[in-house]
Write an enzyme that holds these catalytic residues in place. Structure first.
Site, PDB file in Angstrom:
ATOM      1  N   ASP A 115      -3.232  51.731 -58.901  1.00 17.65           N
ATOM      2  CA  ASP A 115      -3.192  51.848 -57.474  1.00 17.65           C
ATOM      3  C   ASP A 115      -2.997  52.901 -57.421  1.00 17.65           C
ATOM      4  OD1 ASP A 115      -4.063  50.641 -55.542  1.00 17.65           O
ATOM      5  OD2 ASP A 115      -2.553  49.617 -55.309  1.00 17.65           O
ATOM      6  N   CYS A 169      -8.282  51.527 -52.824  1.00 13.43           N
ATOM      7  CA  CYS A 169      -8.119  51.069 -51.437  1.00 13.43           C
ATOM      8  C   CYS A 169      -9.424  52.187 -50.652  1.00 13.43           C
ATOM      9  CB  CYS A 169      -7.646  50.100 -51.001  1.00 13.43           C
ATOM     10  SG  CYS A 169      -5.838  51.123 -49.924  1.00 13.43           S
ATOM     11  N   GLY A 172       2.694  43.126 -54.813  1.00  9.57           N
ATOM     12  CA  GLY A 172       1.701  42.353 -54.551  1.00  9.57           C
ATOM     13  C   GLY A 172       1.014  41.876 -55.638  1.00  9.57           C
TER      14      GLY A 172
END
Length: 429
Positions: A322, A375, A259
């Site tokens: 990430d 996250c 993404g």
């Protein structure tokens, strides 16, 4: 061909694989859904997600209705009873249908002799329902989180832990990212409205739309043509902070499912992007997403701790890391996280994040930008991690973009907003 398998039995077996065997729901649910056919796949998903979301309350109720827990080979029946209770407590499925189908699930589990027990427990619940539903909201079980995680959240965020827990227990909104190479957000929103659906624009993120009601991606105009991508708005914030430019060498590390890779290329179509992930299976999804959006990137399997093995001595203008994390900011999307994670995992994940950060930092050009993101909502993985990194690396400067009391930006999950996320923008001197 009509599928004859009992759906409640399949739900119980799927939940058992998650809770007892430590498998992730996103790995075991698709195969289970294939076994029930399209019509029942949504109900199976609702039962699995619902039970995993409300597990502590269901366990508490079973503890009040049964003198001893079911163990060993009978464990699947324990989860079948949970599926029955979830239907009676939290769905609009008629009680008689929920009861009959759940009891019949014992036959599919090859435990027909326990039909009477299951029926008795569920009927006993019906008789005591009002009293039990009231009492189950008194203790810690009302928060629907494991004790260790609840304690960590209370310690880390004494003023916000309840807000975090409440958001984790909600059903997640469906966020979309409009591909600006095809349409402006407003132009695509018009196409969506013409198809009979509504969405709301995010005030800060220019490509982000929240659907009024989640739907299958096939119902979104131009999904197969790459006009739109499903991506939470907090994840979309990464590329805005990374600020990629055409012509730059950019590394997207821990890139799966792609993404952010595709978002980088939407923002800077002429950038030279390398997308790296350690997981070959998930890396295939990066290639699929690039193909759907007709974009080019160098896709490589590699371990973030050993970058020389997959990029030699290459240095990048920008790196998006990430990092692998506890995923405690996306529990509303993946309620199984609460039961797959253990307290000891947090220190192990923080150590892994540190190793990757230290290994990849030499591959950033002087003057280059590294965006560290997770996250997670836990400090050890976020502002504590970055605070320690800054102490180890004198050539690293944090670009302050958020709350100045701690390094980086911590976002909490919000009902109609984004997932829980953390960002730290580092520049090499």
């Amino acid at each position: 061909m009509k599928k004859m398998t009992n759906l409640r039995c399949i739900a119980a077996q799927t939940i058992e694989k998650v809770v007892e065997q430590g498998q992730s729901l996103s790995n075991v649910l698709p195969a289970a859904q294939k076994s029930v056919g399209d019509k029942d796949a949504a109900l199976l998903q609702e039962l699995c997600y619902g039970v995993l979301r409300t597990l502590p309350q269901l366990e508490w109720v079973i503890g009040r209705l049964m003198s001893r827990p079911m163990t060993g080979k009978q464990r699947a029946v324990h989860f079948l009873i949970m599926v029955g209770l979830y239907q009676l407590m939290f769905t609009r499925i008629p009680a008689h249908a929920a009861l009959a189908e759940t009891v019949e699930g014992a036959v599919a589990l090859k435990r027909p002799q326990l039909k009477g027990l299951i029926n008795g427990v569920l009927r006993q619940f019906q008789r005591q329902q009002d009293e039990l539903m009231q009492q189950m909201n008194d203790g810690d079980q009302q928060y629907l989180h494991p004790k260790w995680l609840l304690e960590r959240l209370k310690r880390a965020w004494p003023a916000q832990w309840k807000q975090i827990v409440d958001a984790n227990n909600q059903r997640p909104p469906m966020w979309l990212r409009v591909n600006r190479q095809h349409h402006s957000r407003d132009a695509w929103l018009t196409l969506l409205e013409e198809s009979g659906k509504q969405a709301f624009a995010h005030p800060q993120h220019g490509d982000a739309l929240r659907l009024e009601s989640p739907c299958a991606v096939g119902q979104l105009p131009g999904f197969d043509q790459g006009w739109i991508t499903v991506q939470d708005v907090s994840a979309q914030g990464c590329v805005a902070l990374l600020a990629p430019r055409d012509g730059e060498q950019i590394l997207d590390l821990c890139a799966a499912p792609g993404g952010k890779t595709t978002h980088i290329l939407e923002a800077a179509p002429q950038a030279k992007v390398m997308a790296v992930d350690v997981d070959a299976q998930r890396l295939a999804r990066v290639s699929e997403n690039l193909q759907r959006l007709t974009m080019q990137a160098e896709v490589k399997q590699g371990d973030g701790r050993t970058p020389a093995a997959w990029c030699g001595d290459t240095q990048f203008d920008r790196i998006l890391l990430d990092a692998p994390c506890s995923a405690t900011g996306v529990i509303r999307r993946h309620p199984d996280i609460k039961w797959l994670r253990r307290d000891r995992d947090i220190a192990e994940l923080a150590a892994l994040q540190q190793q990757i950060l230290d290994a990849v930092w030499p591959h950033l050009k002087p003057g280059g930008t590294l965006l560290y993101a997770t996250c997670s909502v836990l400090p050890e993985e976020n502002h504590v991690q970055i605070g320690q990194f800054l102490q180890r690396h004198a050539d690293a400067t944090l670009i302050e973009t958020g709350d100045l009391t701690q390094p980086g930006i911590q976002v909490f999950p919000q009902a109609d907003g984004g997932d829980g996320f953390y960002y730290a923008k580092l520049v090499k001197q």
